[in-house]
Scaffold this active site. Structure first.
Site, mmCIF file in Angstrom:
data_model
loop_
_atom_site.group_PDB
_atom_site.id
_atom_site.type_symbol
_atom_site.label_atom_id
_atom_site.label_comp_id
_atom_site.label_asym_id
_atom_site.label_seq_id
_atom_site.Cartn_x
_atom_site.Cartn_y
_atom_site.Cartn_z
ATOM 1 N N CYS A 33 45.859 31.432 44.896
ATOM 2 C CA CYS A 33 44.992 30.357 45.150
ATOM 3 C C CYS A 33 45.712 29.150 44.370
ATOM 4 C CB CYS A 33 43.719 30.685 44.355
ATOM 5 S SG CYS A 33 42.360 29.876 44.230
ATOM 6 N N HIS A 48 41.473 34.748 47.221
ATOM 7 C CA HIS A 48 42.284 35.727 46.421
ATOM 8 C C HIS A 48 42.097 37.305 47.185
ATOM 9 C CE1 HIS A 48 42.349 33.624 42.523
ATOM 10 N NE2 HIS A 48 41.220 32.635 43.644
ATOM 11 N N GLU A 53 44.339 39.921 46.083
ATOM 12 C CA GLU A 53 44.352 41.157 44.848
ATOM 13 C C GLU A 53 42.643 41.676 45.024
ATOM 14 O OE1 GLU A 53 42.722 37.667 42.196
ATOM 15 O OE2 GLU A 53 43.894 37.052 43.998
#
Length: 251
Positions: A112, A216, A218
């Protein structure tokens, strides 16, 4: 093989209620690195950036996380009226780290804001607000949704490092950004795009491993998406050094 040590820069904030100053970052970053076989280490802000060098010498890779907007002075623009929150100390730290790891050709994964910052390091520019400066774009700032909400698909370019890790099948991703890449930086190539052609991934093919993505991953990896976890596994593998050999003196 030794577990590689992955540095993750912190943001500065205040603890709710107590207003106690703190450094921190989202747990999903550290968890995704740990799940992929790395050892995450959080990096606080430094008054003197020269003090970063001993720490950087002990790191095997750098994860540049999401966060507030990159200040437009970093790419020679005046602030737009819809520029969001900025933190010049955060910019200062992460720009220094990115330049160090690029110079040393050590692995970097940008997420990001981290992708946007890498583009700025490479002399690229950003849309300070996508909706205002690119009116026909999709909605990219789904900030009111759960962190795992899949907002739109991305198309992954064949022949890229990202394609090697995730394949070229369309991938539904989460999306929490109001800024994006306007002008691509030097020596960077686009590796993924949204349906509105906004760049959603970049990489630097002249480096050992410098890969960045706008979503994102993760959050998706920690939630159990094994395909997305491969991005972190590839990053950690690139950062893995052989265990030093040990020798015993014959008796």
């Amino acid at each position: 093989m030794a577990r590689p040590v992955i540095g993750i820069p912190c943001y500065a904030g205040k603890r709710a209620g107590a207003l106690r100053p703190l450094y921190g970052n989202n747990r999903a970053y550290t968890k995704a690195v740990e799940m992929a076989g790395g050892t995450p280490v959080l990096i606080p802000h430094f008054d003197d950036l020269a003090d970063l060098e001993p720490l950087c010498a002990r790191l095997d890779g750098l994860l540049l996380p999401g966060g507030v907007d990159v200040h437009p002075r970093a790419y020679d623009e005046e602030p737009h009226t819809l520029l969001g929150a900025v933190d010049l100390n955060e910019d200062r730290l992460e720009l220094a780290l990115a330049n160090y790891f690029l110079e040393m050709d050590l692995p970097i994964l940008g997420i990001c804001r981290g992708m946007q910052l890498l583009n700025v390091v490479a002399r690229g520019t950003l849309y300070q607000d996508i909706h205002a400066q690119r009116p026909n774009s999709l909605k990219h700032a789904w900030t009111g949704k759960p962190r795992t909400y899949r907002a739109h698909s991305i198309t992954i370019a064949p022949g890229t490092r990202l394609a090697d890790l995730l394949g070229t099948e369309p991938l539904m991703v989460n999306s929490f950004h109001h800024q994006g890449i306007k002008t691509l930086g030097r020596n960077a190539i686009p590796s993924a795009t949204a349906p509105d052609d906004l760049i959603e991934g970049i990489e630097f093919p002249n480096h050992r491993f410098v890969v960045a993505i706008q979503c994102h991953p993760e959050e998706l990896a920690v939630a159990g998406d094994e395909r997305v976890l491969r991005l972190f596994q590839g990053f950690v593998q690139a950062a893995t050094r052989p265990t030093p050999a040990t020798y015993r003196v014959a008796s």
